[in-house]
Design a protein around this motif. Structure first.
Motif, PDB file in Angstrom:
ATOM      1  N   PHE A 225       0.825  -1.209   0.000  1.00 13.99           N
ATOM      2  CA  PHE A 225       0.000   0.000   0.000  1.00 13.99           C
ATOM      3  C   PHE A 225       0.860   1.260   0.000  1.00 13.99           C
ATOM      4  O   PHE A 225       0.642   2.185  -0.795  1.00 13.99           O
ATOM      5  N   GLY A 226       1.841   1.328   0.900  1.00 14.35           N
ATOM      6  CA  GLY A 226       2.671   2.524   0.991  1.00 14.35           C
ATOM      7  C   GLY A 226       3.453   2.773  -0.285  1.00 14.35           C
ATOM      8  O   GLY A 226       3.552   3.914  -0.756  1.00 14.35           O
ATOM      9  N   GLY A 227       4.010   1.705  -0.857  1.00 22.79           N
ATOM     10  CA  GLY A 227       4.745   1.856  -2.096  1.00 22.79           C
ATOM     11  C   GLY A 227       3.858   2.257  -3.245  1.00 22.79           C
ATOM     12  O   GLY A 227       4.202   3.139  -4.043  1.00 22.79           O
ATOM     13  N   GLY A 228       2.701   1.622  -3.340  1.00 23.48           N
ATOM     14  CA  GLY A 228       1.786   1.943  -4.425  1.00 23.48           C
ATOM     15  C   GLY A 228       1.285   3.367  -4.362  1.00 23.48           C
ATOM     16  O   GLY A 228       1.211   4.063  -5.379  1.00 23.48           O
ATOM     17  N   MET A 229       0.945   3.837  -3.159  1.00 22.67           N
ATOM     18  CA  MET A 229       0.470   5.213  -3.036  1.00 22.67           C
ATOM     19  C   MET A 229       1.568   6.210  -3.374  1.00 22.67           C
ATOM     20  O   MET A 229       1.315   7.257  -3.974  1.00 22.67           O
ATOM     21  N   ASN A 230       2.818   5.884  -3.008  1.00 25.65           N
ATOM     22  CA  ASN A 230       3.919   6.786  -3.328  1.00 25.65           C
ATOM     23  C   ASN A 230       4.157   6.866  -4.829  1.00 25.65           C
ATOM     24  O   ASN A 230       4.309   7.958  -5.392  1.00 25.65           O
ATOM     25  N   TRP A 236       2.984   8.192 -11.688  1.00 27.40           N
ATOM     26  CA  TRP A 236       2.996   7.012 -12.554  1.00 27.40           C
ATOM     27  C   TRP A 236       1.632   6.339 -12.517  1.00 27.40           C
ATOM     28  O   TRP A 236       0.932   6.385 -11.506  1.00 27.40           O
ATOM     29  N   ASP A 237       1.268   5.687 -13.613  1.00 28.30           N
ATOM     30  CA  ASP A 237      -0.095   5.183 -13.792  1.00 28.30           C
ATOM     31  C   ASP A 237      -0.277   3.769 -13.266  1.00 28.30           C
ATOM     32  O   ASP A 237       0.475   2.848 -13.622  1.00 28.30           O
ATOM     33  N   THR A 238      -1.297   3.612 -12.434  1.00 30.48           N
ATOM     34  CA  THR A 238      -1.717   2.280 -11.986  1.00 30.48           C
ATOM     35  C   THR A 238      -2.389   1.540 -13.134  1.00 30.48           C
ATOM     36  O   THR A 238      -3.194   2.107 -13.868  1.00 30.48           O
ATOM     37  N   GLU A 239      -2.073   0.253 -13.261  1.00 28.29           N
ATOM     38  CA  GLU A 239      -2.843  -0.625 -14.137  1.00 28.29           C
ATOM     39  C   GLU A 239      -3.966  -1.279 -13.340  1.00 28.29           C
ATOM     40  O   GLU A 239      -5.117  -1.282 -13.762  1.00 28.29           O
ATOM     41  N   ASN A 257       4.859   0.344 -16.922  1.00 24.71           N
ATOM     42  CA  ASN A 257       6.313   0.468 -16.838  1.00 24.71           C
ATOM     43  C   ASN A 257       6.870   0.993 -18.158  1.00 24.71           C
ATOM     44  O   ASN A 257       6.683   0.355 -19.194  1.00 24.71           O
ATOM     45  N   PRO A 258       7.558   2.138 -18.171  1.00 23.90           N
ATOM     46  CA  PRO A 258       8.111   2.639 -19.428  1.00 23.90           C
ATOM     47  C   PRO A 258       9.176   1.729 -20.028  1.00 23.90           C
ATOM     48  O   PRO A 258       9.499   1.849 -21.208  1.00 23.90           O
ATOM     49  N   ALA A 259       9.697   0.777 -19.229  1.00 28.80           N
ATOM     50  CA  ALA A 259      10.660  -0.189 -19.757  1.00 28.80           C
ATOM     51  C   ALA A 259       9.984  -1.378 -20.430  1.00 28.80           C
ATOM     52  O   ALA A 259      10.660  -2.202 -21.039  1.00 28.80           O
ATOM     53  N   GLY A 260       8.649  -1.454 -20.326  1.00 29.62           N
ATOM     54  CA  GLY A 260       7.916  -2.524 -20.981  1.00 29.62           C
ATOM     55  C   GLY A 260       6.878  -3.157 -20.080  1.00 29.62           C
ATOM     56  O   GLY A 260       7.171  -3.524 -18.928  1.00 29.62           O
ATOM     57  N   ALA A 261       5.651  -3.256 -20.571  1.00 32.07           N
ATOM     58  CA  ALA A 261       4.553  -3.946 -19.895  1.00 32.07           C
ATOM     59  C   ALA A 261       4.301  -3.363 -18.499  1.00 32.07           C
ATOM     60  O   ALA A 261       4.180  -2.155 -18.336  1.00 32.07           O
ATOM     61  N   LEU A 262       4.251  -4.220 -17.481  1.00 28.58           N
ATOM     62  CA  LEU A 262       3.875  -3.800 -16.135  1.00 28.58           C
ATOM     63  C   LEU A 262       4.936  -4.216 -15.122  1.00 28.58           C
ATOM     64  O   LEU A 262       5.742  -5.114 -15.372  1.00 28.58           O
ATOM     65  N   VAL A 263       4.907  -3.543 -13.965  1.00 34.03           N
ATOM     66  CA  VAL A 263       5.655  -3.999 -12.799  1.00 34.03           C
ATOM     67  C   VAL A 263       4.692  -4.093 -11.626  1.00 34.03           C
ATOM     68  O   VAL A 263       3.656  -3.422 -11.594  1.00 34.03           O
ATOM     69  N   GLU A 264       5.052  -4.926 -10.666  1.00 35.24           N
ATOM     70  CA  GLU A 264       4.160  -5.237  -9.555  1.00 35.24           C
ATOM     71  C   GLU A 264       4.926  -5.174  -8.238  1.00 35.24           C
ATOM     72  O   GLU A 264       6.048  -5.664  -8.145  1.00 35.24           O
ATOM     73  N   TYR A 265       4.317  -4.549  -7.224  1.00 34.85           N
ATOM     74  CA  TYR A 265       4.687  -4.795  -5.841  1.00 34.85           C
ATOM     75  C   TYR A 265       3.816  -5.949  -5.349  1.00 34.85           C
ATOM     76  O   TYR A 265       2.600  -5.956  -5.581  1.00 34.85           O
ATOM     77  N   TYR A 266       4.412  -6.884  -4.601  1.00 36.69           N
ATOM     78  CA  TYR A 266       3.586  -7.948  -4.029  1.00 36.69           C
ATOM     79  C   TYR A 266       4.186  -8.464  -2.733  1.00 36.69           C
ATOM     80  O   TYR A 266       5.385  -8.313  -2.473  1.00 36.69           O
ATOM     81  N   GLY A 296      -6.300   2.211  -9.083  1.00 38.83           N
ATOM     82  CA  GLY A 296      -5.597   2.499  -7.844  1.00 38.83           C
ATOM     83  C   GLY A 296      -6.432   3.291  -6.859  1.00 38.83           C
ATOM     84  O   GLY A 296      -7.615   3.551  -7.058  1.00 38.83           O
ATOM     85  N   ILE A 297      -5.785   3.691  -5.770  1.00 38.80           N
ATOM     86  CA  ILE A 297      -6.437   4.482  -4.735  1.00 38.80           C
ATOM     87  C   ILE A 297      -6.349   5.949  -5.121  1.00 38.80           C
ATOM     88  O   ILE A 297      -5.287   6.439  -5.491  1.00 38.80           O
ATOM     89  N   ASP A 298      -7.459   6.656  -5.029  1.00 37.88           N
ATOM     90  CA  ASP A 298      -7.473   8.023  -5.548  1.00 37.88           C
ATOM     91  C   ASP A 298      -6.832   9.025  -4.594  1.00 37.88           C
ATOM     92  O   ASP A 298      -6.418   8.699  -3.482  1.00 37.88           O
ATOM     93  N   GLY A 299      -6.753  10.275  -5.034  1.00 41.10           N
ATOM     94  CA  GLY A 299      -6.043  11.311  -4.301  1.00 41.10           C
ATOM     95  C   GLY A 299      -6.695  11.739  -3.002  1.00 41.10           C
ATOM     96  O   GLY A 299      -6.121  12.530  -2.259  1.00 41.10           O
ATOM     97  N   ASN A 300      -7.901  11.277  -2.725  1.00 38.39           N
ATOM     98  CA  ASN A 300      -8.549  11.646  -1.472  1.00 38.39           C
ATOM     99  C   ASN A 300      -8.263  10.665  -0.349  1.00 38.39           C
ATOM    100  O   ASN A 300      -8.756  10.824   0.768  1.00 38.39           O
ATOM    101  N   THR A 301      -7.489   9.625  -0.661  1.00 37.30           N
ATOM    102  CA  THR A 301      -7.205   8.602   0.336  1.00 37.30           C
ATOM    103  C   THR A 301      -6.126   9.079   1.305  1.00 37.30           C
ATOM    104  O   THR A 301      -5.241   9.836   0.935  1.00 37.30           O
ATOM    105  N   ARG A 302      -6.186   8.631   2.510  1.00 37.38           N
ATOM    106  CA  ARG A 302      -5.213   9.025   3.533  1.00 37.38           C
ATOM    107  C   ARG A 302      -3.783   8.880   3.035  1.00 37.38           C
ATOM    108  O   ARG A 302      -3.426   7.895   2.403  1.00 37.38           O
TER     109      ARG A 302
END
Length: 322
Positions: A225-230, A236-239, A257-266, A296-302
Motif C-alpha cells: 500500500f505505501g509503495g503503491g500510493m507513493n 505514474w499510472d496504476t494498471e 512500466n516505461p521499460a515494458g509492460a507492467l511492474v508489480e509490488y507484491y 488504484g487508490i485516488d487522491g482523497n485517500t489518507r
C-alpha cells in the motif's frame, strides 16, 4: 542442485532517462549509469539493467517496443553451471563463458545462469494478528511512505506454446509446477520448497510471445500500500491494484512500466513444499483477483498528496459540523 531464483533482469528500452526516473521512484538503488546503460539493485542485490533496445549486446527481442530481453537465474556453484550447461548445449542461442551460460527458451526469451550474487538480508517485519494467533503484541503495524523492493520475485510471460515452455523449464532447470490453467497457463517455482511461483507462463487465446509483468517482492501488505500510493503520488499510472490473488494468495499493485509492460509490488504469497499438490483452474477475473481496485487508490485517500485532508490536516473521516 537447483536454481535459487532471479539474480538479474535486463530491459531493452526506448527512453533511458524516463526509465531511470521510474525505477528510482520505484525504490531501487542506482549503482551505475552511462549513456548506454543503467544498473539498479534491490535490497538483496538482485539487479535490474536498462539498455537501449537497439544495443547489440542484447539477445533478440521477442516482441516490438521496450520489453524484457533476458532473465539471469542464480545458482549456487560452478558445478551447477556445468550441469545446466550440459542440458542447454543443444538449445538455440547456447553460449558458455567462465561466468555465465545461456540460451533462448522456446518463447525466444534470453535465459542465463550465473553463480548468485544476491546477498542475505535481515529485515524487521512485524507479525499479523489473527483470531488463532497473535503475531504482533504491543507493536503497531508499520506505515510506509514508499517501498524498497527486496528482490525480483517472479516474471510473467505471454507464450506461444505453454506446454513446450513448461517442459523446457522443468527438464532443463528442474522447475516445479505449482498450479495450472490446463493448456493455458503454468505457475512454476524454482525448487520443490519455495515461493508459489518464480515464473508464470500464460498462453493467450491468440498465442504470442511477450512480457506481461515483472514482480518485486516487498515486506508485507503495508509496504504494498505505501509503495503503491507513493508511486501513484509521483505521477505514474496504476494498471490495477491494490488487490489480492486467490491463486498464490499474494497482495498486489500493478503499474505501467516505461521499460515494458507492467511492474508489480507484491507480498504474502504462499510458500510451498514437496507435499503441495498442484491445482487446476479455468482462467477468469475471479480467479485472477479476489478483489482489486481499478485505477488504484485516488487522491482523497489518507496519505495521498493534494487530497482535502492535506490542507486541513484533519482525519479523513472527520465531518464538518452542521
Amino acid at each position: 542442485m537447483s536454481v535459487l531464483g532471479i539474480d538479474e533482469i535486463t530491459f531493452g528500452v526506448e527512453d533511458l532517462a524516463l526509465c531511470q526516473q521510474f525505477f528510482s521512484d520505484w525504490g531501487l538503488t542506482l549503482l551505475s549509469q552511462s549513456d548506454t546503460e543503467q544498473v539498479f539493485e534491490t535490497l538483496n542485490g538482485c539487479r535490474v539493467v536498462i539498455k537501449h533496445k537497439d544495443d547489440p549486446s542484447l539477445p533478440p527481442a521477442f516482441e516490438e517496443g521496450p520489453t524484457l530481453r533476458e532473465v539471469v537465474w542464480g545458482v549456487e556453484s560452478d558445478d551447477d553451471l556445468d550441469l545446466y550447461a550440459g542440458r542447454m548445449v543443444t538449445k538455440p542461442g547456447f553460449f558458455s563463458t567462465t561466468e555465465r551460460v545461456g540460451c533462448l527458451d522456446p518463447n525466444g526469451m534470453g535465459v542465463r545462469l550465473q553463480k548468485s550474487r544476491k546477498r542475505a538480508v535481515t529485515l524487521e517485519c512485524v507479525g499479523h494478528n489473527t483470531w488463532g494467533e497473535r503475531g504482533r503484541i504491543n507493536t503497531p503495524s508499520p506505515v510506509y511512505d514508499k517501498a524498497t523492493p527486496i528482490e525480483v520475485g517472479h516474471v510473467v510471460f505471454f507464450v506461444k506454446d505453454v506446454n513446450a515452455c513448461e517442459a523446457f523449464y522443468r527438464d532443463t532447470f528442474g522447475f516445479v509446477i505449482s498450479d495450472r490453467y490446463p493448456n493455458k497457463g503454468a505457475f512454476m517455482r524454482c525448487s520443490e520448497e519455495g515461493s508459489h511461483h518464480n515464473i508464470f507462463l500464460l498462453q493467450p487465446p491468440e498465442p504470442r510471445a511477450g512480457l506481461n509483468h515483472v514482480a518485486f517482492t516487498v515486506r508485507d501488505l503495508h509496504e504494498v500500500f505505501g509503495g503503491g500510493m507513493n508511486v501513484s503520488r509521483l505521477g505514474w499510472d496504476t494498471e490495477l491494484g491494490p488487490g489480492r490473488h486467490p491463486i498464490s494468495s499474494a497482495f498486489f499493485w500493478y503499474f505501467r512500466n516505461p521499460a515494458g509492460a507492467l511492474v508489480e509490488y507484491y507480498a504474502d504469497e504462499d510458500l510451498l513444499t514437496a507435499e503441495w499438490q498442484p491445482r487446476e483452474f479455468e482462467p477468469g477475473p475471479t480467479v485472477f483477483a479476489e478483489w482489486a481496485i481499478s485505477g488504484g487508490i485516488d487522491g482523497n485517500t489518507r496519505r495521498q498528496a493534494n487530497g482535502p485532508q492535506a490542507a486541513s490536516k484533519t482525519f479523513i473521516t472527520a465531518r464538518d459540523k452542521p
